[in-house]
Design a protein around this motif. Structure first.
Motif, PDB file in Angstrom:
ATOM      1  N   ILE A  21      -4.722  -3.109   9.582  1.00  0.00           N
ATOM      2  CA  ILE A  21      -3.584  -2.324  10.075  1.00  0.00           C
ATOM      3  C   ILE A  21      -3.155  -1.292   9.036  1.00  0.00           C
ATOM      4  O   ILE A  21      -2.926  -0.125   9.363  1.00  0.00           O
ATOM      5  N   LEU A  22      -3.050  -1.709   7.778  1.00  0.00           N
ATOM      6  CA  LEU A  22      -2.664  -0.768   6.715  1.00  0.00           C
ATOM      7  C   LEU A  22      -3.679   0.369   6.598  1.00  0.00           C
ATOM      8  O   LEU A  22      -3.292   1.544   6.449  1.00  0.00           O
ATOM      9  N   ASN A  23      -4.953   0.058   6.681  1.00  0.00           N
ATOM     10  CA  ASN A  23      -5.986   1.099   6.608  1.00  0.00           C
ATOM     11  C   ASN A  23      -5.921   2.040   7.802  1.00  0.00           C
ATOM     12  O   ASN A  23      -6.111   3.252   7.660  1.00  0.00           O
ATOM     13  N   MET A  24      -5.645   1.504   8.980  1.00  0.00           N
ATOM     14  CA  MET A  24      -5.539   2.352  10.170  1.00  0.00           C
ATOM     15  C   MET A  24      -4.324   3.271  10.083  1.00  0.00           C
ATOM     16  O   MET A  24      -4.382   4.424  10.536  1.00  0.00           O
ATOM     17  N   ALA A  67       0.862  -1.181   0.000  1.00  0.00           N
ATOM     18  CA  ALA A  67       0.000   0.000   0.000  1.00  0.00           C
ATOM     19  C   ALA A  67       0.897   1.228   0.000  1.00  0.00           C
ATOM     20  O   ALA A  67       1.741   1.378   0.880  1.00  0.00           O
ATOM     21  N   CYS A  68       0.740   2.104  -0.979  1.00  0.00           N
ATOM     22  CA  CYS A  68       1.606   3.274  -1.098  1.00  0.00           C
ATOM     23  C   CYS A  68       0.879   4.531  -0.656  1.00  0.00           C
ATOM     24  O   CYS A  68      -0.305   4.724  -0.941  1.00  0.00           O
ATOM     25  N   LEU A  69       1.618   5.378   0.040  1.00  0.00           N
ATOM     26  CA  LEU A  69       1.102   6.667   0.499  1.00  0.00           C
ATOM     27  C   LEU A  69       1.877   7.767  -0.226  1.00  0.00           C
ATOM     28  O   LEU A  69       3.063   7.972   0.040  1.00  0.00           O
ATOM     29  N   VAL A  75       5.472   7.711   8.361  1.00  0.00           N
ATOM     30  CA  VAL A  75       4.735   6.448   8.294  1.00  0.00           C
ATOM     31  C   VAL A  75       5.169   5.526   9.433  1.00  0.00           C
ATOM     32  O   VAL A  75       4.335   4.855  10.060  1.00  0.00           O
ATOM     33  N   MET A  76       6.458   5.503   9.748  1.00  0.00           N
ATOM     34  CA  MET A  76       6.957   4.669  10.854  1.00  0.00           C
ATOM     35  C   MET A  76       6.324   5.114  12.174  1.00  0.00           C
ATOM     36  O   MET A  76       5.891   4.272  12.966  1.00  0.00           O
ATOM     37  N   GLN A  77       6.257   6.421  12.398  1.00  0.00           N
ATOM     38  CA  GLN A  77       5.658   6.922  13.640  1.00  0.00           C
ATOM     39  C   GLN A  77       4.166   6.600  13.704  1.00  0.00           C
ATOM     40  O   GLN A  77       3.643   6.219  14.751  1.00  0.00           O
ATOM     41  N   CYS A  85       5.788   3.095   0.498  1.00  0.00           N
ATOM     42  CA  CYS A  85       4.953   1.907   0.345  1.00  0.00           C
ATOM     43  C   CYS A  85       5.119   1.019   1.576  1.00  0.00           C
ATOM     44  O   CYS A  85       6.219   0.871   2.099  1.00  0.00           O
ATOM     45  N   MET A  86       3.996   0.450   2.025  1.00  0.00           N
ATOM     46  CA  MET A  86       3.988  -0.390   3.222  1.00  0.00           C
ATOM     47  C   MET A  86       3.596  -1.813   2.840  1.00  0.00           C
ATOM     48  O   MET A  86       2.680  -2.007   2.052  1.00  0.00           O
TER      49      MET A  86
END
Length: 184
Positions: free
Chosen positions: A171-174, A26-28, A36-38, A109-110
């Motif tokens: 988790i990705l959506n959150m 999933a890319c932001l 993103v890490m935080q 991307c995650m």
């Protein structure tokens, strides 16, 4: 009682486990990796996962194993379906979350993987119902204990029970929602 057991068996299923790696990352867009890490750390902490490894250089997060939420733990968010809730209530399971982040230009991307582990205790022959309380633990009919019998300790293990794709997506959506709210 037999109907309840049959329903629970149907819900948890008897089909073979499919090992599937998490979907495409999933890319932001326009989001730095540090943010993103935080956000991921905040989301996982909010879900009661303890961070075991948080490596900003490798862009990697791994949690310690978290036991599956039981039916009375209404504040927990790790059971994302009726099947997952049934498994967590019928079996001793725990989940480990791994997140890998990859910068791609201005986007991050995650990729998320949630591994499910199931407790396996060796079968023990029953010599009668009078000694049933001490089959797996150092208990007797008057005093119950959670201390496992020393002869069984070496045979107890956590077996890989596959991945939880539904929790991965959640988790990705959150994390996405946390970023959109300006968290991170």
């Amino acid at each position: 009682m037999k109907k309840i057991i049959a329903i629970l068996f149907l819900v948890t299923g008897c089909a073979s486990q499919q090992q599937v790696v998490s979907e495409d990352p999933a890319c932001l867009p326009d989001t730095p990796t540090g943010q993103v890490m935080q956000a991921a750390r905040a989301v996982l902490a909010g879900m009661h996962f303890d961070i075991e490894k948080y490596d900003t250089d490798a862009r990697y997060i791994r949690t310690r194993p978290l036991s599956g939420a039981q039916f009375f733990e209404i504040w927990r968010q790790d059971n994302t379906s009726a099947s997952a809730a049934a498994q967590a209530n019928l079996h001793s399971i725990r989940r480990i979350v791994e997140l890998e982040l990859t910068p791609q230009g201005t986007a991050t991307c995650m990729q998320c993987r949630v591994q499910i582990l199931r407790l396996s205790i060796p079968e023990a022959p029953l010599a009668g119902t009078g000694r049933m309380s001490g089959v797996y633990t150092d208990s007797d009919s008057r005093y119950q204990s959670l201390q496992v019998d020393n002869s069984n300790v070496a045979q107890i293990e956590w077996l890989d029970a596959g991945t939880d794709q539904s929790l991965e997506r959640k988790i990705l959506n959150m994390i996405r929602e946390q970023i959109q709210k300006g968290g991170g």
